[in-house]
Design a protein around this motif. Structure first.
Motif, PDB file in Angstrom:
ATOM      1  N   ARG A  85      57.014  33.241  27.327  1.00 34.25           N
ATOM      2  CA  ARG A  85      56.495  31.874  27.413  1.00 34.25           C
ATOM      3  C   ARG A  85      55.546  31.727  28.593  1.00 34.25           C
ATOM      4  O   ARG A  85      54.497  31.066  28.487  1.00 34.25           O
ATOM      5  CB  ARG A  85      57.660  30.876  27.532  1.00 34.25           C
ATOM      6  CG  ARG A  85      58.511  30.760  26.270  1.00 34.25           C
ATOM      7  CD  ARG A  85      59.448  29.568  26.339  1.00 34.25           C
ATOM      8  NE  ARG A  85      60.414  29.694  27.423  1.00 34.25           N
ATOM      9  CZ  ARG A  85      61.617  30.268  27.295  1.00 34.25           C
ATOM     10  NH1 ARG A  85      61.993  30.783  26.129  1.00 34.25           N
ATOM     11  NH2 ARG A  85      62.454  30.300  28.309  1.00 34.25           N
ATOM     12  N   GLU A  96      51.513  30.724  28.682  1.00 31.99           N
ATOM     13  CA  GLU A  96      50.914  29.682  29.511  1.00 31.99           C
ATOM     14  C   GLU A  96      49.788  30.249  30.373  1.00 31.99           C
ATOM     15  O   GLU A  96      48.769  29.585  30.608  1.00 31.99           O
ATOM     16  CB  GLU A  96      51.980  29.029  30.392  1.00 31.99           C
ATOM     17  CG  GLU A  96      52.981  28.190  29.629  1.00 31.99           C
ATOM     18  CD  GLU A  96      52.300  27.118  28.802  1.00 31.99           C
ATOM     19  OE1 GLU A  96      51.436  26.389  29.344  1.00 31.99           O
ATOM     20  OE2 GLU A  96      52.614  27.002  27.598  1.00 31.99           O
ATOM     21  N   ARG A  97      49.942  31.465  30.839  1.00 31.56           N
ATOM     22  CA  ARG A  97      48.877  32.110  31.615  1.00 31.56           C
ATOM     23  C   ARG A  97      47.614  32.263  30.774  1.00 31.56           C
ATOM     24  O   ARG A  97      46.505  32.044  31.239  1.00 31.56           O
ATOM     25  CB  ARG A  97      49.352  33.470  32.124  1.00 31.56           C
ATOM     26  CG  ARG A  97      48.344  34.198  33.018  1.00 31.56           C
ATOM     27  CD  ARG A  97      48.856  35.558  33.460  1.00 31.56           C
ATOM     28  NE  ARG A  97      49.983  35.449  34.375  1.00 31.56           N
ATOM     29  CZ  ARG A  97      51.217  35.864  34.101  1.00 31.56           C
ATOM     30  NH1 ARG A  97      51.484  36.415  32.917  1.00 31.56           N
ATOM     31  NH2 ARG A  97      52.179  35.741  34.985  1.00 31.56           N
ATOM     32  N   ARG A 117      46.743  30.349  28.488  1.00 31.80           N
ATOM     33  CA  ARG A 117      46.195  29.024  28.225  1.00 31.80           C
ATOM     34  C   ARG A 117      45.487  28.430  29.439  1.00 31.80           C
ATOM     35  O   ARG A 117      44.923  27.328  29.337  1.00 31.80           O
ATOM     36  CB  ARG A 117      47.312  28.072  27.780  1.00 31.80           C
ATOM     37  CG  ARG A 117      47.908  28.407  26.418  1.00 31.80           C
ATOM     38  CD  ARG A 117      48.895  27.339  25.970  1.00 31.80           C
ATOM     39  NE  ARG A 117      49.467  27.666  24.674  1.00 31.80           N
ATOM     40  CZ  ARG A 117      50.689  28.169  24.496  1.00 31.80           C
ATOM     41  NH1 ARG A 117      51.473  28.388  25.557  1.00 31.80           N
ATOM     42  NH2 ARG A 117      51.131  28.441  23.289  1.00 31.80           N
TER      43      ARG A 117
END
Length: 263
Positions: free
Chosen positions: A36, A40-41, A43
């Motif tokens: 997860r 996020e990285r 994104r």
């Protein structure tokens, strides 16, 4: 030196498997959390690199786009090696000593380089001495290190140490080496880090940077040592007293440039 009376309990294979399955449950939680986090990285927004940085390598001066080697992605080690130093940082050297053949990155359309502020002849000599083959460039002729907070000097660029401003350093945790505010005698301080870039055609974008413990997976064989019963053999680890701290942690008193170890 191992403290034998503090090693794990000796059990039957069946008991070990029960304990291992419980640890596996925890490992899977971490794996899913890491997946997860990595998503996020990916994104994160990115920043277009418009400044014409100049680097020096074995073929002379090149630009940031050239460091990609024609590939779409670039991972960069900010290697601590100041212009007036005789050799590279022992901590950064421990990470560099683990960089092997890059073909697994290349087949994934990704390049890896190191960048330091030392003049290229110093870099080339040190690289040859250690027997390293990864690409390594000098940013001595540009502001690149300052802009990426790998060299900190408030006379050149605002200080951002591990993403903390000078004001935040004064009011919060302080610098890692002093626990206090940024002071003028620290100007010129070199920092290790890792940055990532992507290119779209001839445009380059900065996508990620990390410092401090964000780069520890690439140091001191930590990924292997964390699988062992003695671990990293550092003073902070649990269980306490299992192994004598070796002083080989980043910045530790026993850390050496790799070819200075007697092993």
């Amino acid at each position: 030196m191992t403290t034998m009376d503090n090693l794990p309990e000796v059990v039957s294979p069946e008991e070990w498997l029960t304990a291992r399955l419980e640890l596996l449950r925890l490992e899977k939680e971490v794996t899913r959390a890491r997946d997860r986090l990595n998503a996020e990285r990916r994104r994160l927004p990115m920043v277009r690199m418009d400044k014409p940085y100049v680097f020096e390598g074995p073929d002379g001066e090149v630009g940031l786009l050239d460091l990609f080697g024609g590939r779409d992605q670039l991972v960069m080690h900010h290697f601590m090696f100041g212009p007036d130093w005789d050799e590279g940082c022992p901590s950064c050297s421990s990470a560099a000593d683990e960089i092997g053949n890059l073909r697994q990155l290349y087949v994934r359309n990704t390049s890896l380089v190191a960048v330091s502020r030392a003049p290229y002849p110093k870099i080339a000599a040190f690289k040859e001495r250690l027997g390293w083959t990864f690409p390594w460039y000098s940013s001595y002729a540009s502001d690149f290190n300052y802009d990426f907070h790998a060299t900190l000097d408030d006379r050149v660029a605002p200080v951002l140490l591990h993403f903390r401003t000078q004001e935040q350093l004064a009011n919060e945790k302080g610098t890692p080496w002093s626990d206090g505010p940024w002071t003028p005698d620290m100007n010129g301080e070199e920092l290790p880090g890792i940055s990532a870039f992507v290119r779209v055609g001839d445009e380059v974008f900065h996508t990620y940077s990390t410092f401090g413990r964000g780069i520890e997976d690439f140091h001191n064989c930590y990924r292997y040592l964390d699988l062992t019963v003695l671990g990293r053999q550092e003073a902070w680890e649990e269980p306490k007293g299992r192994a004598e701290p070796l002083g080989l942690h980043v910045g530790g008193p026993a850390m050496r440039v790799p070819d200075r170890y007697d092993v």
